[in-house]
Write an enzyme that holds these catalytic residues in place. Structure first.
Site, short mmCIF file in Angstrom:
data_model
loop_
_atom_site.label_atom_id
_atom_site.label_comp_id
_atom_site.label_asym_id
_atom_site.label_seq_id
_atom_site.Cartn_x
_atom_site.Cartn_y
_atom_site.Cartn_z
N CYS A 165 83.47 -62.44 91.89
CA CYS A 165 83.99 -63.83 91.83
C CYS A 165 83.01 -64.76 91.36
CB CYS A 165 84.46 -63.89 93.24
SG CYS A 165 85.76 -62.81 93.93
N HIS B 261 85.47 -71.12 95.32
CA HIS B 261 86.13 -70.01 94.88
C HIS B 261 87.41 -69.63 95.97
CE1 HIS B 261 87.27 -66.00 94.21
NE2 HIS B 261 86.86 -65.45 95.14
N ASN C 124 93.71 -64.70 95.04
CA ASN C 124 92.28 -64.67 94.68
C ASN C 124 92.44 -63.90 93.42
OD1 ASN C 124 89.74 -63.79 94.61
ND2 ASN C 124 89.30 -62.98 96.54
O1 UT7 Z 1 86.92 -62.65 96.71
C1 UT7 Z 1 85.70 -62.27 97.20
C2 UT7 Z 1 85.41 -62.64 98.82
N1 UT7 Z 1 86.68 -62.37 99.62
C3 UT7 Z 1 86.59 -62.82 100.72
O2 UT7 Z 1 86.01 -64.03 101.03
C4 UT7 Z 1 87.63 -62.68 101.62
C5 UT7 Z 1 87.30 -62.84 102.99
N2 UT7 Z 1 87.95 -62.19 104.03
C6 UT7 Z 1 89.14 -62.72 104.36
O3 UT7 Z 1 89.44 -63.69 103.64
C7 UT7 Z 1 89.86 -62.27 105.79
O4 UT7 Z 1 88.94 -61.64 106.45
C8 UT7 Z 1 91.29 -61.52 105.12
C9 UT7 Z 1 92.26 -62.38 104.80
C10 UT7 Z 1 90.84 -60.54 104.38
C11 UT7 Z 1 91.64 -60.98 106.70
O5 UT7 Z 1 91.74 -62.00 107.51
P1 UT7 Z 1 91.23 -61.79 109.01
O6 UT7 Z 1 91.47 -62.78 109.99
O7 UT7 Z 1 89.74 -61.16 109.18
O8 UT7 Z 1 91.99 -60.41 109.72
P2 UT7 Z 1 91.58 -58.99 110.02
O9 UT7 Z 1 91.13 -58.22 108.95
O10 UT7 Z 1 90.53 -59.01 111.31
O11 UT7 Z 1 92.93 -58.38 110.60
C12 UT7 Z 1 93.63 -59.00 111.86
C13 UT7 Z 1 94.80 -58.14 112.23
C14 UT7 Z 1 94.58 -56.62 112.16
O12 UT7 Z 1 95.45 -56.03 113.35
P3 UT7 Z 1 94.90 -55.83 114.73
O13 UT7 Z 1 93.81 -54.77 114.48
O14 UT7 Z 1 94.28 -57.00 115.11
O15 UT7 Z 1 95.84 -55.20 115.38
C15 UT7 Z 1 95.08 -56.21 110.77
O16 UT7 Z 1 95.48 -54.77 111.12
O17 UT7 Z 1 95.79 -58.33 111.11
C16 UT7 Z 1 96.19 -57.14 110.59
N3 UT7 Z 1 96.48 -57.35 109.05
C17 UT7 Z 1 97.51 -57.53 108.86
N4 UT7 Z 1 98.83 -57.89 109.48
C18 UT7 Z 1 99.91 -58.47 108.61
C19 UT7 Z 1 95.63 -57.02 108.23
N5 UT7 Z 1 96.36 -57.43 106.95
C20 UT7 Z 1 97.29 -57.97 107.43
C21 UT7 Z 1 98.74 -58.24 106.69
N6 UT7 Z 1 99.72 -58.31 107.38
N7 UT7 Z 1 98.65 -58.34 105.19
#
Ligand code: UT7
Length: 333
Positions: A119, A260, A290
């Site tokens: 990115c 970004h 993204n």
């Molecule tokens: O481009 C390169 C750089 N990339 C980035 O900067 C991305 C950085 N990271 C992020 O933007 C975020 O971490 C994400 C958007 C990828 C994820 O958000 P988060 O708030 O960190 O969520 P998480 O991964 O901690 O997941 C929270 C919960 C989990 O469930 P439990 O374990 O709490 O029950 C996941 O399984 O959300 C669940 N989850 C979803 N639920 C519904 C993960 N993906 C989804 C989904 N729909 N698509």
């Protein structure tokens, strides 16, 4: 790696972008995987993304964005001496996508190569080409961020498939004439101890393409989102601060920050830490998701063409991605 001054000033003479027609909405994704529009919008800010057609490659999108940028710059393909494509989804592992773009544009006088900085790639390309122009090696360069991330997305993994989209953005860099804008300061960095946080594990020499590896989705992007999130906020804030400081600017001097486009929560956190009001931070990730190396380039073009900033304004671009890599640029438009 950083620099502040150069003998020959370099400006952005034109920008362009291209987004495929096909729109994939959150509601459509919720039919494929266990997710919801509400989760995606709340956690990321993304509402829809574009998906390239089957026969539409990264180079095709790159060339379309490049043509728009050339047109705005008032230059012809034969005026271009250097083409750099930043991508993690090249048409083929070799030759470089930039070579395909060179042929598609008919820019046969141009040196052409790709860079892989995920990115942050478009801003890596900006710094490299700025230096090559200011050193006198080249007069006019095309830098392009282009991605067909739909080909490296695991469409069964809800944690990643809701995030990414396809598209391309481009900019023409050339020597500044007196009174024109310039790329005032640039910054780039990497931390290779964190490669495992965001990667495509298969398809290279470490894990070649085999039927078994493809069945395990090893040719697709994996990410430890929470970890990446934290590093992204810190590194982008630091990189942006460095270029602002080197440019001799203060937060109130900045007309527009173009970060970004990965996550609205990351963008808000950076705006907050840089003390730049949210209304001066450009966001279009709700429309495109993204798009990795293309994201800042597309955003720059949209902001430019919709009059978000004007000649003489101070703008800051900042990006972060797999590697982990980061980069920023302070530009007097
Ligand atoms: O481009 C390169 C750089 N990339 C980035 O900067 C991305 C950085 N990271 C992020 O933007 C975020 O971490 C994400 C958007 C990828 C994820 O958000 P988060 O708030 O960190 O969520 P998480 O991964 O901690 O997941 C929270 C919960 C989990 O469930 P439990 O374990 O709490 O029950 C996941 O399984 O959300 C669940 N989850 C979803 N639920 C519904 C993960 N993906 C989804 C989904 N729909 N698509």
């Amino acid at each position: 790696m950083s620099e502040t001054t150069s003998v020959i000033e370099v400006c952005i003479a034109g920008t362009g972008s291209y987004l495929p027609e096909n729109i994939l909405t959150n509601a459509e994704l919720a039919i494929r995987v266990d997710t919801s529009d509400e989760w995606i919008v709340t956690r990321t800010g993304i509402r829809e993304r574009r998906i390239a057609a089957e026969g539409e490659f990264t180079s095709h999108m790159a060339s379309k964005a490049a043509k728009n940028a050339l047109e705005q710059a008032g230059l012809a393909a034969e005026d271009i001496e250097l083409i750099v494509v930043a991508t993690i989804t090249p048409d083929t592992p070799t030759p470089a996508t930039a070579c395909h773009v060179q042929a598609q544009l008919g820019a046969f006088k141009a040196v052409a190569f790709d860079i892989s900085a995920a990115c942050a790639g478009f801003l890596y390309a900006m710094k490299i080409c700025k230096r090559l122009i200011s050193d006198g090696a080249f007069k006019n360069a095309l830098i392009i961020g282009a991605e067909k991330l739909s080909t490296v997305t695991n469409w069964e993994d809800r944690a990643t498939c809701v995030l990414f989209g396809d598209g391309a953005g481009a900019a023409v860099l050339r020597r500044s004439e007196p009174g024109e804008g310039s790329i005032v300061a640039t910054e780039m960095g990497a931390d290779g101890s964190l490669t495992h946080l965001l990667e495509i594990p298969g398809g290279g020499s470490a894990c070649p393409i085999t039927g078994e590896n493809v069945n395990k989705h090893l040719h697709t992007l994996t990410m430890q989102g929470k970890e990446v999130f934290k590093v992204a906020v810190n590194r982008m804030k630091e990189a942006a601060e460095k270029v602002i400081e080197r440019a001799g600017w203060h937060p109130e001097d900045i007309a527009c920050v173009i970060p970004h486009q990965a996550n609205l929560r990351i963008i808000d956190a950076i705006a907050d830490r840089l003390a730049v009001p949210n209304e001066r931070v450009f966001v279009n990730l709700h429309k495109y998701g993204n798009t990795s190396a293309a994201a800042v380039a597309i955003a720059l073009d949209e902001a430019n063409r919709t009059g978000v900033f004007k000649r003489g304004d101070h703008i800051v671009l900042v990006a972060f991605g797999a590697g982990l890599t980061w980069a920023a640029a302070a530009i007097r438009w």
